[in-house]
Design an enzyme around this catalytic site. Sequence first.
Site, PDB file in Angstrom:
ATOM      1  CD  GLU A  87      -2.913   0.886   2.388  1.00 26.41           C
ATOM      2  OE1 GLU A  87      -2.594   0.134   3.319  1.00 26.41           O
ATOM      3  OE2 GLU A  87      -3.835   1.705   2.456  1.00 26.41           O
ATOM      4  CG  ASP A  88       1.579   2.912   3.241  1.00 25.03           C
ATOM      5  OD1 ASP A  88       0.603   3.292   2.566  1.00 25.03           O
ATOM      6  OD2 ASP A  88       1.525   2.706   4.457  1.00 25.03           O
TER       7      ASP A  88
END
Length: 715
Positions: A87-88
Amino acid sequence: MNQILPKKFPKQFEKLLDIIKTYNSNYEVDLALLWKAYKFSKEAHKDQYRQSGEPYFQHLYHTAFILAELNMDTATICAGFLHDILEDTNISEEVVSNEFSPQIVQFVKGVTKISGIKFQSEQQEQAQNFRKMLLSVADDIRVIIIKFADRIHNMRTLDALPEKKRRRIALETRDVYAPLAHRLGMYRIKMEMEDLALKHLEPRIYKELNQKITDHKKRSQNDIDDFIHLINTYLKEENIEADVFGRIKNFYSIYNKMIRQDRPLEEIFDILAIRIIVNSVTHCYSVLGIVHQNFTPITERFRDFIATPKSNGYQSVHTTVIGPKGIPIEIQIRTEEMNKTAEVGIAAHWKYKEPGKTDELDHHIHWLRELVDILKNDTKDDEEFLETLKIDLFHDEIFVFTPKGDLIKLPINSTALDFAFAVHTEVGYRCIGAKVNDKIVSLNSRLSSGDRIEIITSNNYNVSYNWLRFVATNRAKHRIRKWLQRHEFEQSIKLGEEMLELGMRKAKLSAKIKDVKNRYSEFGYETINLFYQAITKSELTVKHIINEFYHKKEKEQTEEQIPQFRQYRSTNGISVSGYENMLVQLAKCCNPIPGDEIMGFITRGRGITVHRYDCPNIPNLEEEKDRFIDVKWSVKAGRTFVTRINIICEDRPNLVYDISQVIHDLHTNMLNINFSTEGKLGRGQVAIMVESLKHAERIIVKLKNIPGILTIDRI
Ligand code: MN
């Protein structure tokens, strides 16, 4: 994997290993993998920082650390390190897959999926998201445990975030994550979540509570110490080794108790609590005996969760005794093993799990599977789902028995009917009564722990809307709704066909009935059944059909619609705010009578249907909120309304006569009375004309006094 391990690990990593060593004697086998996950994560997130200014990696490290504290397996801890990577960072799933096992990748993907779910304030959406989350959990419960660890760390470090975001996260934690942790038996996690949520949602109360509890602790410390000393002496005399210590309940549960019982903190007595940990189950009971010999127990607070564990696996003996100074003291007695399970819950069962040996775990999450099954089959009605979920999550349990002695766990407040559905769906559908401990009772009798229940069934199906009013379990509610839906569809098809035929005959077009039935598709319906159903619902009127097919030239739509309404009872007993001369009918599912709280629902082509406020049919209409309308009773004296009363009784001569006599004596008109017997039970329905709710209640009270009557319900 050819991995070079450093001679000396960073301090943080050593600290993590120290925890893992305490429960995984084989940790060296996984050392390389753990080190790889640590390094991989640190490298991937190296340029990122949290709102607080600390390196983002600290979040991942602490997530993994919390998982180790929960004694999780290596794959789960590794996934803890990697959980934000997809996600990051811009590292792809493929890259992660090349480095780590498919299982770890699965976990990371699962957590990413849950993280993507934003719990909206819109209830509908929230339910939808929650549903997705639970479904994803069903694949592997470890995904949610990683998410818990992630959430705990985020909650601990919430201070750095802006107010609005803090509230959102705290609310979500309190309403979604904590209940789920509770259900999985992860009490430590649950309590920390609740306390941290309270801290951010009610900072003032939290501070006050914190102060008061600290004061209270100081004041009561001596009492607790004295009591512990006393217990230790008694146990030594009997040569029982035990660890005895005081404990404090979590803030949130104290806070809840204060609100629920509306009492000041000082009066919530069981803050004084101790726990006794022993080596064996036998010792648990020995200790219990010793405690009860020396102090007076408050019997109604005694619980044996060792003999009958909670469905989340929790085991312990609870008792409350009157301590030396007359202060009640709550005591929990359990083994080391049970204590572990109580603290980390379902997570404890991952320890040394052998492949294929998932029985115990499956058993503990049986309720979860059942819930997921319901979710998979039923994609409608989100609010109802949220509601049932909340009920199920917070409910405590009772333990009851089949005639053969099999144990069945049900939520507290379950009825005989819930039991019937828990035994088998068919038993539920055919159920007409029950014997509890050999006494005949009605289906809505609430059960208590220890009851032995025998269900009385008939050859017929007896499902009714009324059942929805009193069942407590998801399972029963869901099955009843299912049946009613199916049944309702069949009914509406039949009714639609009848309405069509009747309308055609009235229009002197009997010869064309067959023709119309063959041409349903011209109105855009896929099947004849849907066509009939549309007629029943008045989406399509018979007039309209006739006009389309046979009188294309006729005009005057408004006038024509009225004859169509005539088959419905229009009543002047209702006034509709803002409208005059609206067509009003009283819903047949709940038969409202003056005195009932009511609400109107605008029905296409049928005016307004008035339901009782608590009619179980109303939630089904929720999605069309703007079709609700305020209605009030406005009844002229002497006007009467139909109400139906269900009666279950023992079968005896003259009963029907006695019933009619009571009704007659109260100068009430009876429309019909209908009784049948099954075994030793009689079951029937009386339809009477009443002026008001009070009138109906008067009759019900009188009927209740007739010998042999078991239950009476207004439908
Ligand atoms: Mn995270």
